[in-house]
Motif scaffolding. Sequence first.
Motif, PDB file in Angstrom:
ATOM      1  N   HIS A   1       3.194  -3.220   6.525  1.00  0.00           N
ATOM      2  CA  HIS A   1       2.189  -2.189   6.193  1.00  0.00           C
ATOM      3  C   HIS A   1       1.961  -1.319   7.578  1.00  0.00           C
ATOM      4  CE1 HIS A   1      -0.334  -4.348   2.709  1.00  0.00           C
ATOM      5  NE2 HIS A   1       0.677  -5.203   3.102  1.00  0.00           N
ATOM      6  N   CYS A   2       1.027  -0.397   7.612  1.00  0.00           N
ATOM      7  CA  CYS A   2       0.409  -0.076   8.707  1.00  0.00           C
ATOM      8  C   CYS A   2      -1.074   0.409   8.603  1.00  0.00           C
ATOM      9  CB  CYS A   2       1.405   1.345   8.858  1.00  0.00           C
ATOM     10  SG  CYS A   2       0.866   2.522   7.695  1.00  0.00           S
TER      11      CYS A   2
ATOM     12  N   GLU B   1       1.649   3.849   2.764  1.00  0.00           N
ATOM     13  CA  GLU B   1       1.831   3.387   4.093  1.00  0.00           C
ATOM     14  C   GLU B   1       3.525   3.507   4.191  1.00  0.00           C
ATOM     15  OE1 GLU B   1      -2.004   0.623   4.165  1.00  0.00           O
ATOM     16  OE2 GLU B   1       0.144  -0.563   4.510  1.00  0.00           O
TER      17      GLU B   1
ATOM     18  N   ARG C   1      -3.588   3.002  -1.914  1.00  0.00           N
ATOM     19  CA  ARG C   1      -4.131   1.404  -1.521  1.00  0.00           C
ATOM     20  C   ARG C   1      -5.135   0.863  -2.588  1.00  0.00           C
ATOM     21  NH1 ARG C   1      -5.527  -0.743   3.284  1.00  0.00           N
ATOM     22  NH2 ARG C   1      -7.098  -1.903   3.512  1.00  0.00           N
TER      23      ARG C   1
ATOM     24  N   HIS D   1       1.062  -1.149  -0.040  1.00  0.00           N
ATOM     25  CA  HIS D   1      -0.214   0.024   0.048  1.00  0.00           C
ATOM     26  C   HIS D   1       0.854   1.170   0.085  1.00  0.00           C
ATOM     27  CE1 HIS D   1      -3.290  -2.642   1.662  1.00  0.00           C
ATOM     28  NE2 HIS D   1      -3.433  -2.324   0.548  1.00  0.00           N
TER      29      HIS D   1
END
Length: 376
Positions: free
Chosen positions: A169-170, A43, A92, A40
Amino acid sequence: MILRRHTLIPPAPGTNREILSLHYGPVDAGRKAMIQASLHADEVPGLLVAHHLRRRLAELEARGALLGEIVLVPFANPIGLAQRVLQSVEGRFDLTSGENFNRRYADLVPRACDLLMPQLGGGVQPTVPMVRAALLQACAELPAATELESLRRTLLSLAVDADVVLDLHCDNEAVLHLYTTPELWPDVEPLARLMSARAVLVADGSGDEPFDEACSLVWPRIAAELTRRLGRSVTLPPACAAVTVELRGEADVRHELADADAECIIRYLACRGLVLDAPAELPGLLCEPTPLAGSIPLDAPHGGVLVWLAEPGALMRRGEPLVEVVDPFSGDATLLASPADGVFYARESRRFVFAGTRICKVAGREAVRNGRLLSD
Ligand SMILES: [Zn+2]
């Protein structure tokens, strides 16, 4: 270190993009880890962890301390990075197709089984190297008509034969949490301890084929499919410990965090036999794994201002006040309570939301949801 460049299918002439992969350590040792950041593309915490990993991996390689190949993809998604909309990055979803970059990874099981079947006569059991060779070939044969499909095929081809896959990710605002499968928990537990994970969400398939599951679930699925085709029991180990690592919230980008996260990842690789190092003393476990189907989202019942009454990481009781949604037009405020006993592990970062926006998640212990388990 060997730098490899993987050119994606250009959507239009003159618009080539490429993925860079950095390969450390011996390639022929029969052990491999793959770590990628920012699938993503918006991120950022994983990018800084990758920056610190580069330095650590170069040091380890220089002193001959790498026992297998470590593939680092410090930026996994050049398509998303280039998607500037007005003044922000849409990282995203692919703007062309609307698809989430971390969904719809290919099912390699049917083709891998086709390739394995001729080798399994006379009661021969498949071995891990045999299955990995079949997976790599199946991946290489995947059709890729678009830039997005070539991105997915490239990333999968770098990971599908690995022993360890970490997809960094986050969340919006969150404590550190992990996604993996229940079967892999014994292999992933040291990572959860080292990284002080506050929630571990497990599922035997979340329904949307994210990257980690494409790497991990092929093993039980190939065993099941070969058992069906051969009419005899075929067993395979869960040979790929694939984990989605949610590195807290999107603004948690600091050298001290990223440096410590990189160090934890190196220690985990040492636990998995990929780095020559004294066995790390593992810190205590901060949470038990809970079913992804027990992670309960809350949606905004109407538009308004979010006023949080608890902080990420809080252990909530069902019914305990969690957030207010304030409607300044009517003067009303709706109080939303925790939907379960469990860890309040992630929340929306914006403070004004529209009706129906998913605003937070609480990791309950009971599986209560069905179908597609991941958010869009
Ligand atoms: Zn993500």
